[in-house]
Design a protein around this motif. Structure first.
Motif, mmCIF file in Angstrom:
data_model
loop_
_atom_site.group_PDB
_atom_site.id
_atom_site.type_symbol
_atom_site.label_atom_id
_atom_site.label_comp_id
_atom_site.label_asym_id
_atom_site.label_seq_id
_atom_site.Cartn_x
_atom_site.Cartn_y
_atom_site.Cartn_z
ATOM 1 N N LEU A 26 0.905 -0.941 -0.133
ATOM 2 C CA LEU A 26 -0.204 0.127 -0.147
ATOM 3 C C LEU A 26 0.859 1.166 0.061
ATOM 4 C CD1 LEU A 26 -2.778 1.351 -0.084
ATOM 5 C CD2 LEU A 26 -2.644 1.242 2.329
ATOM 6 N N SER A 27 2.101 1.203 0.668
ATOM 7 C CA SER A 27 2.917 2.278 0.776
ATOM 8 C C SER A 27 3.480 2.649 -0.479
ATOM 9 C CB SER A 27 4.223 2.117 1.979
ATOM 10 O OG SER A 27 4.980 3.096 1.958
ATOM 11 N N GLN A 29 2.365 1.717 -3.495
ATOM 12 C CA GLN A 29 0.997 2.334 -4.089
ATOM 13 C C GLN A 29 0.803 3.739 -4.006
ATOM 14 O OE1 GLN A 29 -2.116 -0.533 -3.297
ATOM 15 N NE2 GLN A 29 -1.583 -1.871 -4.788
ATOM 16 N N LEU A 30 0.773 4.049 -2.710
ATOM 17 C CA LEU A 30 0.716 5.692 -2.302
ATOM 18 C C LEU A 30 1.538 6.584 -2.777
ATOM 19 C CD1 LEU A 30 -0.799 5.380 1.209
ATOM 20 C CD2 LEU A 30 -2.091 5.963 -0.802
ATOM 21 N N ALA A 31 2.978 5.869 -2.874
ATOM 22 C CA ALA A 31 4.083 6.623 -3.446
ATOM 23 C C ALA A 31 3.916 6.657 -4.924
ATOM 24 C CB ALA A 31 5.402 5.898 -2.766
ATOM 25 N N ASP A 32 3.555 5.549 -5.494
ATOM 26 C CA ASP A 32 3.426 5.841 -7.128
ATOM 27 C C ASP A 32 2.053 6.978 -7.362
ATOM 28 O OD1 ASP A 32 5.181 3.812 -7.620
ATOM 29 O OD2 ASP A 32 3.861 2.172 -7.601
ATOM 30 N N LEU A 33 0.993 6.979 -6.595
ATOM 31 C CA LEU A 33 0.052 7.736 -6.453
ATOM 32 C C LEU A 33 0.445 9.194 -6.456
ATOM 33 C CD1 LEU A 33 -2.861 8.171 -7.211
ATOM 34 C CD2 LEU A 33 -3.265 7.928 -4.573
ATOM 35 N N ALA A 34 1.483 9.490 -5.498
ATOM 36 C CA ALA A 34 1.828 10.628 -5.165
ATOM 37 C C ALA A 34 2.776 11.135 -6.355
ATOM 38 C CB ALA A 34 2.540 10.744 -3.760
#
Length: 279
Positions: A26-27, A29-34
């Motif tokens: 999840l971390s 994925q969040l980094a990719d999203l950011a």
């Protein structure tokens, strides 16, 4: 006993490892999203900058087109010639120069007579002529104007109606060009003060602008305008238009007076092609 206690601990450890793995995923994925959001923000900023640059280029192109058109029409030379005419100074030196008031109209005799011409008749300066130009009126406008019974007011009806462009902005930009230009062409005054058939002046309008123009030796003088939005007659909304120097949207010839030598600068329908109003 040992084996029975170890099994739950192993199961708990595996569950924790699975949860940690999910959190790590999840971390990531969040980094990719950011990073994706950052790229979108950067792209949006570039788009805003490109739009601003495009607007600037379009504006400059329009201005260059307009100035080139003015040069082709010979307006700078015409202006120099007008200022060199022997009677140019009379607009500033005659004791009470004639002021011509061209008023274009089309099928609106009530506002024309009861508002526009009524305000002209109420002017404290009396040496004026009003030229009402009908855009091929087929109603009783001519009879209504004649019924006023003032020899300073004359009516001229065009033999054909002006064609309006289909584009809404261009239609707004050029509407009334022909009757307005005809009215200016028919003007005999040293000064010209255009007026619309649904507008009205304060009683001291002509006297004030004429005095200012002559004292300052200005070829154009103008005032602020009060714009009344009367969707609800009981509670009209009044706004003020008018700044110095004049800017688009804060200027209108119906609140101005100009030297008669400038009559060659008539309302021009071609201006719409350069995204400028006809005046």
């Amino acid at each position: 006993m040992f084996n029975r206690l170890r099994l739950p601990r192993l199961r708990t450890a595996r569950l924790q490892e699975a949860q940690v793995a999910k959190l790590e995923t999840l971390s990531l994925q969040l980094a990719d999203l950011a990073r994706a959001v950052e790229r979108i923000d950067a792209s949006q900023q570039r788009l805003i900058e490109w739009q601003a640059e495009l607007r600037t280029r379009v504006r400059r192109t329009q201005a260059l087109t307009a100035r080139a058109y003015e040069a082709v029409q010979g307006w700078p030379e015409l202006l120099r010639a007008a200022r060199a005419e022997a009677d140019y100074e009379l607009a500033f030196t005659e004791p009470e120069p004639l002021v011509s008031i061209p008023i274009p109209t089309y099928h609106s005799p009530d506002t024309l007579c009861d508002r526009s011409l009524a305000s002209v008749l109420a002017q404290t300066y009396s040496n004026w002529e009003a030229i009402v130009v009908g855009d091929h009126c087929t109603d009783d406008t001519e009879q209504r104007v004649a019924a006023i019974g003032d020899e300073r007011i004359r009516f001229h009806n065009l033999s054909a109606r002006e064609n309006d462009p289909s584009d809404p902005w261009e239609r707004w930009a050029v509407k009334g060009s022909v009757p307005r230009s005809v009215g200016i062409q028919m003007a005999r005054g040293r000064w010209i003060a255009p007026l619309s058939h649904d507008d009205a002046w304060d009683p001291g309008h002509l006297a004030t602008l004429l005095t200012e123009a002559r004292e300052r030796r200005s070829e154009v003088a103008y005032s602020r305008m009060r714009v009344v939005a009367a969707e609800d007659p009981a509670q009209p909304v009044v706004t003020t238009i008018g700044v110095y120097p004049p800017t688009l949207g804060q200027w209108g010839w119906q609140s101005a007076i100009f030297h008669g030598a400038l009559r060659f600068l008539r309302y021009d329908r071609t201006c719409a092609l350069a995204s400028e109003p006809n005046d």
